[in-house]
Design a protein around this motif. Structure first.
Motif, mmCIF file in Angstrom:
data_model
loop_
_atom_site.group_PDB
_atom_site.id
_atom_site.type_symbol
_atom_site.label_atom_id
_atom_site.label_comp_id
_atom_site.label_asym_id
_atom_site.label_seq_id
_atom_site.Cartn_x
_atom_site.Cartn_y
_atom_site.Cartn_z
ATOM 1 N N GLY A 132 19.975 45.094 24.069
ATOM 2 C CA GLY A 132 20.956 45.199 25.084
ATOM 3 C C GLY A 132 21.375 43.543 25.568
ATOM 4 N N ILE A 133 20.774 42.580 25.479
ATOM 5 C CA ILE A 133 20.662 41.536 25.831
ATOM 6 C C ILE A 133 21.842 40.638 24.807
ATOM 7 C CG2 ILE A 133 19.904 39.134 26.866
ATOM 8 C CD1 ILE A 133 18.066 40.814 27.812
ATOM 9 N N LEU A 134 21.234 40.940 23.801
ATOM 10 C CA LEU A 134 21.602 40.527 22.558
ATOM 11 C C LEU A 134 23.194 40.210 22.018
ATOM 12 C CD1 LEU A 134 18.840 39.625 19.495
ATOM 13 C CD2 LEU A 134 19.929 38.006 21.738
ATOM 14 N N ASP A 135 23.561 41.914 22.023
ATOM 15 C CA ASP A 135 24.378 42.302 21.865
ATOM 16 C C ASP A 135 25.517 42.079 22.825
ATOM 17 O OD1 ASP A 135 24.021 43.964 19.933
ATOM 18 O OD2 ASP A 135 23.696 45.514 20.025
ATOM 19 N N SER A 136 25.289 42.075 24.055
ATOM 20 C CA SER A 136 26.199 42.168 25.924
ATOM 21 C C SER A 136 26.554 40.420 25.059
ATOM 22 C CB SER A 136 25.260 41.916 26.363
ATOM 23 O OG SER A 136 25.228 43.591 27.147
ATOM 24 N N PHE A 137 25.710 39.379 24.571
ATOM 25 C CA PHE A 137 25.812 38.056 25.021
ATOM 26 C C PHE A 137 26.375 38.022 23.067
ATOM 27 C CE2 PHE A 137 25.223 33.222 23.312
ATOM 28 C CZ PHE A 137 25.001 33.127 24.994
ATOM 29 N N SER A 138 26.281 38.664 22.238
ATOM 30 C CA SER A 138 27.421 38.507 21.119
ATOM 31 C C SER A 138 28.170 39.148 21.603
ATOM 32 C CB SER A 138 26.671 39.512 20.056
ATOM 33 O OG SER A 138 25.542 38.423 19.853
ATOM 34 N N LEU B 242 29.383 46.218 19.462
ATOM 35 C CA LEU B 242 28.707 45.433 20.366
ATOM 36 C C LEU B 242 28.589 45.322 21.684
ATOM 37 C CD1 LEU B 242 29.252 41.802 18.861
ATOM 38 C CD2 LEU B 242 26.968 43.175 18.570
ATOM 39 N N LEU B 243 29.706 45.851 22.438
ATOM 40 C CA LEU B 243 29.345 46.045 23.915
ATOM 41 C C LEU B 243 29.466 47.553 24.485
ATOM 42 C CD1 LEU B 243 29.409 44.312 26.971
ATOM 43 C CD2 LEU B 243 32.312 44.764 26.665
ATOM 44 N N ASP B 244 29.887 48.356 24.316
ATOM 45 C CA ASP B 244 30.040 49.602 24.653
ATOM 46 C C ASP B 244 28.302 49.935 23.842
ATOM 47 O OD1 ASP B 244 29.903 52.341 24.432
ATOM 48 O OD2 ASP B 244 29.549 52.561 22.398
ATOM 49 N N PRO B 245 27.678 49.720 22.380
ATOM 50 C CA PRO B 245 26.654 50.177 22.038
ATOM 51 C C PRO B 245 25.427 49.266 23.653
ATOM 52 C CG PRO B 245 27.173 48.880 20.321
ATOM 53 C CD PRO B 245 27.257 49.138 21.430
ATOM 54 N N ALA B 246 25.114 48.036 23.458
ATOM 55 C CA ALA B 246 24.805 46.990 24.972
ATOM 56 C C ALA B 246 24.973 47.612 26.346
ATOM 57 C CB ALA B 246 25.303 45.474 25.268
ATOM 58 N N ILE B 247 25.828 48.492 26.810
ATOM 59 C CA ILE B 247 25.823 48.990 27.716
ATOM 60 C C ILE B 247 25.363 50.615 27.264
ATOM 61 C CG2 ILE B 247 27.370 50.349 28.810
ATOM 62 C CD1 ILE B 247 29.644 49.310 28.291
ATOM 63 N N ASP B 248 25.048 50.783 26.665
ATOM 64 C CA ASP B 248 24.418 52.289 26.162
ATOM 65 C C ASP B 248 22.930 51.462 26.193
ATOM 66 O OD1 ASP B 248 23.673 54.841 25.321
ATOM 67 O OD2 ASP B 248 23.281 53.974 23.600
ATOM 68 N N GLU B 249 22.614 50.306 25.604
ATOM 69 C CA GLU B 249 20.768 50.270 25.722
ATOM 70 C C GLU B 249 20.692 49.562 26.907
ATOM 71 O OE1 GLU B 249 21.614 48.284 21.388
ATOM 72 O OE2 GLU B 249 22.005 47.235 22.794
ATOM 73 N N LEU B 250 21.034 48.750 28.060
ATOM 74 C CA LEU B 250 20.748 48.991 28.973
ATOM 75 C C LEU B 250 20.919 49.258 30.149
ATOM 76 C CD1 LEU B 250 21.963 44.788 28.549
ATOM 77 C CD2 LEU B 250 20.044 45.715 28.481
ATOM 78 N N ARG C 103 21.188 59.188 20.860
ATOM 79 C CA ARG C 103 21.011 58.601 22.064
ATOM 80 C C ARG C 103 21.586 59.455 23.546
ATOM 81 N NH1 ARG C 103 18.835 53.074 22.651
ATOM 82 N NH2 ARG C 103 19.117 51.986 20.884
ATOM 83 N N LEU C 104 22.888 59.363 23.193
ATOM 84 C CA LEU C 104 23.415 60.256 24.633
ATOM 85 C C LEU C 104 22.608 61.853 24.928
ATOM 86 C CD1 LEU C 104 27.052 59.181 24.396
ATOM 87 C CD2 LEU C 104 25.484 58.865 25.825
ATOM 88 N N LEU C 105 21.928 62.498 23.413
ATOM 89 C CA LEU C 105 21.512 63.435 23.830
ATOM 90 C C LEU C 105 20.270 63.302 24.389
ATOM 91 C CD1 LEU C 105 22.924 64.992 20.760
ATOM 92 C CD2 LEU C 105 23.539 66.110 22.831
ATOM 93 N N ALA C 106 19.584 62.339 24.161
ATOM 94 C CA ALA C 106 18.191 61.622 24.123
ATOM 95 C C ALA C 106 18.212 61.676 25.695
ATOM 96 C CB ALA C 106 17.693 60.887 23.198
ATOM 97 N N ARG C 107 19.493 60.475 26.193
ATOM 98 C CA ARG C 107 19.559 60.696 27.423
ATOM 99 C C ARG C 107 19.491 62.190 28.371
ATOM 100 N NH1 ARG C 107 24.415 57.165 28.731
ATOM 101 N NH2 ARG C 107 23.022 55.278 27.326
ATOM 102 N N ASP C 108 19.915 63.080 27.960
ATOM 103 C CA ASP C 108 20.214 63.882 28.932
ATOM 104 C C ASP C 108 19.047 65.137 29.065
ATOM 105 O OD1 ASP C 108 23.135 64.229 28.827
ATOM 106 O OD2 ASP C 108 23.261 64.722 27.438
ATOM 107 N N PRO D 216 25.666 46.490 36.598
ATOM 108 C CA PRO D 216 26.685 46.724 34.966
ATOM 109 C C PRO D 216 25.998 45.118 34.171
ATOM 110 C CG PRO D 216 28.235 46.357 36.762
ATOM 111 C CD PRO D 216 27.334 47.084 36.851
ATOM 112 N N TYR D 217 24.705 44.790 34.021
ATOM 113 C CA TYR D 217 24.526 43.883 33.436
ATOM 114 C C TYR D 217 24.857 44.009 31.990
ATOM 115 C CZ TYR D 217 20.573 44.316 37.120
ATOM 116 O OH TYR D 217 20.335 43.475 38.397
ATOM 117 N N ALA D 218 25.212 44.934 31.265
ATOM 118 C CA ALA D 218 25.758 44.493 29.824
ATOM 119 C C ALA D 218 26.965 43.332 30.338
ATOM 120 C CB ALA D 218 25.609 45.499 28.913
#
Length: 385
Positions: free
Chosen positions: A327-333, A85-93, A5-10, A106-108
Motif C-alpha cells: 500500500g505504501i509503495l503503491d501510494s508513493f508510486s 496504483l492509487l485505488d489498490p493502495a487505498i484498498d490495501e491500507l 479483496r472486497l468479498l473477503a473484506r465483507d 486516508p493514508y494512501a
C-alpha cells in the motif's frame, strides 16, 4: 483481484492475515508467464526506442505512428497512477488485516500527496542547481526545457526570459563575442520583423544560431542531466509498480484472468514508457540510457514473478505486512506517475508546445483523442487488475 479483496473484506473470517497464503496451482503456467510477460514488456518498451534510433526503421515508420504512441502513452501513465496504483493502495491500507488505526485516516491519499511534493521539490532543487551551474559557465538554460517531452516543452514565457538572460550574458563577453552575438540578434530581428507573433519552437532562437557549436546547443537547450532526472523519476514509479504486479501474479488465486490482463497492461505501459524514452535527446555518449531504461522496464515484472514463485509458500499478499508495504509503495508510486503524467507529459506536451499552440484544431483534437484513448483502455483494464 480487487473484487476478491472486497468479498473477503465483507467476511473477515475468510481473510488469511498470516503467511503461506499464496496460491499453488498452475505452477507451469506461472513459470511460463515469466518469459511471456518479459517478451510483451520488452516489445512495448523497446520498439519505440529502437525504431527512433535505427535509421532503417525510422525511415519506414511514419512520424504519425511515433506521435500517436507518444500521446497514447501519456494517457496510459496518467490512468496507471490513479486506477492501477492509487485505488489498490487505498484498498490495501484499509485491509481488515491492519490495526484499527489505519482506518482513522486516508493514508494512501496522504502518502500520494507527500510523494507529489517530494518529486516537485527534488526537481526544483535539481534544476535550480543545474541553472546556477550553467550560469557560472556563461550559458542560459530554459527551465521549461526539461522532462520527457523536452523536444517541445519550451513555454512562451520562459523562452523570452531565456533570451533576455542570454542578451545580458552576451553583453559581458569580450568584444569578439559581442560582435558575433550582435550579428545573431540582428539576423533574428530581420527574420521576424514582418512575421506575425508566434510562440517559440522546440529550441531557443539563441540555440539555433549557435547550433554549429555542439557544446552550446547542449547547454542552451536540454542538458543531459535534466533529461536523465526526468526519465529517472518516471522509471522509478513504473518499476516499483511492475515489481508489485509480478509478486501479485505469482501468488494470486485468480491467475488466469490476471495473467491475460497483465499481458496487455505491460504492453500498453511499456509503450507509454518507451515512447517517452524514444524522444529524449542526449549526447552520443549517453545514447545507451533510453535502451537501458526500456530493458529495466521489461525485466522488472518477470523478476517480481520469479521472486513471488520463490516465496509463495511463505508470502501472503493479504497479510498485514504485505498490505502495508504494498500500500505504501503503491501510494508513493501513484504520486510519482501522477506528477509526471500531468506536469511533465500533459502540460509540457500541450501548454508549452509550440506545435500544439500554433497547430491546427484537427491536430490538437487528434493528440487529445490519442491520449484519452490510452487513458480509457488502461482504466478499463483496471476492472480486472
Amino acid at each position: 483481484m480487487r473484487h476478491a479483496r472486497l468479498l473477503a473484506r465483507d467476511d473477515d473470517d475468510s481473510v488469511n492475515c498470516g503467511s503461506g497464503g499464496g496460491d499453488r496451482r498452475y505452477t507451469g503456467l506461472r513459470i511460463a508467464s515469466i518469459f511471456i510477460i518479459l517478451a510483451t514488456s520488452l516489445i512495448g518498451a523497446l520498439f519505440p526506442v529502437l525504431a527512433k534510433r535505427t535509421k532503417w526503421l525510422s525511415n519506414r515508420i511514419p512520424t504519425r505512428v511515433f506521435d500517436t504512441a507518444k500521446y497514447f502513452g501519456s494517457g496510459v501513465i496518467i490512468a496507471t497512477s490513479l486506477i492501477h496504483l492509487l485505488d489498490p493502495a487505498i484498498d490495501e491500507l484499509s485491509s481488515p488485516c491492519l490495526p484499527e488505526g489505519w482506518g482513522d485516516y486516508p493514508y494512501a491519499l496522504g502518502i500520494c500527496l507527500i510523494s507529489i511534493f517530494l518529486i516537485f521539490i527534488t526537481e526544483l532543487v535539481a534544476f535550480r542547481w543545474g541553472t546556477a551551474m550553467l550560469a557560472r559557465m556563461g550559458l542560459a538554460h530554459d527551465a521549461h526545457g526539461h522532462g520527457l517531452a523536452s523536444h517541445a516543452a519550451h513555454g512562451p514565457e520562459t523562452d523570452r526570459a531565456t533570451q533576455a538572460l542570454t542578451r545580458k550574458q552576451q553583453g559581458s563577453d569580450n568584444s569578439l563575442t559581442r560582435e558575433k552575438s550582435g550579428d545573431v540578434e540582428s539576423q533574428h530581428s530581420r527574420d521576424h520583423e514582418h512575421d506575425e507573433p508566434q510562440y517559440p519552437h522546440a529550441h531557443s532562437d539563441v540555440e539555433k544560431h549557435h547550433g554549429h557549436h555542439s557544446h552550446h546547443a547542449d547547454a542552451l537547450g536540454d542538458s543531459p542531466s535534466a533529461q536523465i532526472i526526468g526519465i529517472a523519476v518516471l522509471e522509478f514509479g513504473v518499476l516499483l509498480h511492475s515489481v508489485l504486479i509480478g509478486l501479485t501474479l505469482a501468488v494470486n488465486d485468480e491467475f488466469k484472468v490476471l495473467f491475460i490482463v497483465i499481458i496487455f497492461h505491460q504492453m500498453f505501459e511499456g509503450l507509454g514508457v518507451g515512447s517517452r524514452l524514444a524522444y529524449i535527446r542526449l549526447p552520443q555518449k549517453y545514447n545507451f540510457i533510453p535502451v537501458v531504461g526500456a530493458l529495466l522496464f521489461g525485466i522488472t515484472t518477470p523478476i517480481g514473478i520469479a521472486v513471488g514463485l520463490g516465496v509463495r509458500q511463505s508470502y501472503n499478499p493479504d497479510s498485514t505486512t504485505a498490505s502495508i508495504v504494498s500500500g505504501i509503495l503503491d501510494s508513493f508510486s501513484s504520486g510519482i506517475l501522477l506528477y509526471t503524467g500531468l506536469v511533465e507529459l500533459m502540460a509540457h506536451e500541450f501548454l508549452f508546445n509550440s506545435d500544439m499552440l500554433n497547430g491546427s484544431n484537427a491536430k490538437l483534437a487528434y493528440a487529445i483523442g490519442c491520449m484519452m484513448l490510452g487513458a480509457a483502455l488502461m482504466a478499463l483494464l483496471g476492472k480486472w487488475a
